[in-house]
Design a protein around this motif. Structure first.
Motif, PDB file in Angstrom:
ATOM      1  N   ASP A   4      33.324  44.226  30.299  1.00  0.00           N
ATOM      2  CA  ASP A   4      33.433  44.634  28.905  1.00  0.00           C
ATOM      3  C   ASP A   4      34.744  44.065  28.370  1.00  0.00           C
ATOM      4  O   ASP A   4      35.778  44.729  28.363  1.00  0.00           O
ATOM      5  N   HIS A   8      33.850  41.502  23.689  1.00  0.00           N
ATOM      6  CA  HIS A   8      32.763  42.481  23.566  1.00  0.00           C
ATOM      7  C   HIS A   8      33.221  43.680  22.733  1.00  0.00           C
ATOM      8  O   HIS A   8      32.506  44.148  21.840  1.00  0.00           O
ATOM      9  N   GLN A   9      34.400  44.188  23.047  1.00  0.00           N
ATOM     10  CA  GLN A   9      34.900  45.378  22.367  1.00  0.00           C
ATOM     11  C   GLN A   9      35.131  45.122  20.886  1.00  0.00           C
ATOM     12  O   GLN A   9      34.848  45.980  20.051  1.00  0.00           O
ATOM     13  N   ARG A  12      31.848  45.068  19.158  1.00  0.00           N
ATOM     14  CA  ARG A  12      31.317  46.426  19.062  1.00  0.00           C
ATOM     15  C   ARG A  12      32.011  47.210  17.952  1.00  0.00           C
ATOM     16  O   ARG A  12      31.363  47.960  17.220  1.00  0.00           O
ATOM     17  N   PRO A  37      28.344  49.479  26.278  1.00  0.00           N
ATOM     18  CA  PRO A  37      28.283  48.008  26.257  1.00  0.00           C
ATOM     19  C   PRO A  37      26.854  47.498  26.061  1.00  0.00           C
ATOM     20  O   PRO A  37      26.161  47.166  27.014  1.00  0.00           O
ATOM     21  N   HIS A  39      25.740  44.807  25.297  1.00  0.00           N
ATOM     22  CA  HIS A  39      25.493  43.436  25.774  1.00  0.00           C
ATOM     23  C   HIS A  39      24.906  43.403  27.187  1.00  0.00           C
ATOM     24  O   HIS A  39      24.380  42.370  27.607  1.00  0.00           O
ATOM     25  N   TYR A  51      25.518  42.526  19.409  1.00  0.00           N
ATOM     26  CA  TYR A  51      26.202  43.436  18.491  1.00  0.00           C
ATOM     27  C   TYR A  51      25.883  43.145  17.039  1.00  0.00           C
ATOM     28  O   TYR A  51      26.615  43.523  16.140  1.00  0.00           O
TER      29      TYR A  51
END
Length: 216
Positions: A4, A8-9, A12, A37, A39, A51
């Motif tokens: 993650d 990714h964060q 998100r 997560p 993904h 996302y």
């Protein structure tokens, strides 16, 4: 171990802001979805889709639901810690993760054997303690009734009587009802053993609910 990354964060966080902008008000739902997560349900080649606020195919004629739809249904369900919840349509498992992290004691049933096998093997590896079943979710899960809350993640032609019967008094059912193209989101609350109150919300488009009390 699930990767993650900061990327990714960041993706998100932007998604959660979009959900907030579209009218999702539940801080608990937004917080939970901000930590999951999404993904992990996507191959690397499709990461940019993970996302975005849209549904995405997962095979077998099914999709991972649009994040807004997951948030909207979760908000309507108003899960309290320890609620015994039945999810009709496990699919990818994303909605199940949200319900679990909101505090539900979750039972989930999937019509498609292949999806059931995939998701019931995958989520426990991530530490999720959920009761998985394969079968006709339109008839509920009578062996484990009654439930505090029931959520249906596929479009039904009518409200299945079996699901109403399996609700506790004071419990609610969130279900999209309509034709194969468009459904209205309903929240049905069982006020007494014989009385139901109905609230009608926005239109959505779901894959069909398969089964004896769904689309055959």
């Amino acid at each position: 171990m699930v990767e993650d990354s900061y990327k990714h964060q960041g993706m998100r966080r932007r998604l959660i802001q979009k959900l907030r902008d579209k009218g999702i008000e539940s801080a608990r739902v937004l917080e939970v979805m901000g930590k999951i997560p999404r993904h992990i349900f996507f191959e690397n080649a499709f990461l940019e889709h993970a996302y975005q606020d849209k549904a995405f195919p997962i095979g077998h004629g099914q999709t991972i639901s649009q994040p807004y739809t997951v948030a909207f249904q979760s908000q309507l369900l108003n899960v309290q810690a320890g609620d015994k919840v039945l999810e009709i349509g496990t699919g990818s498992g994303y909605q199940a993760m949200v319900l679990h992290d909101l505090g539900a004691k979750l039972y989930t049933i999937e019509y498609q054997q292949a999806l059931y096998e995939r998701t019931s093997a995958f989520l426990p590896k991530l530490g999720y303690k959920i009761s998985f079943f394969q079968g006709d979710g339109s008839k509920g899960l009578a062996i484990h009734e009654p439930f505090d809350k029931i959520i249906v993640t596929a479009g039904a032609p009518t409200v299945p009587n079996s699901l109403i019967a399996q609700l506790k008094v004071g419990g609610c059912l969130v279900i999209p009802v309509g034709d194969n193209n468009k459904q209205q989101m309903l929240r049905l609350t069982k006020t007494t053993e014989k009385e139901i109150s109905k609230e009608v919300f926005a239109d959505f488009s779901f894959v069909p609910l398969k089964g004896d009390e769904g689309w055959n």
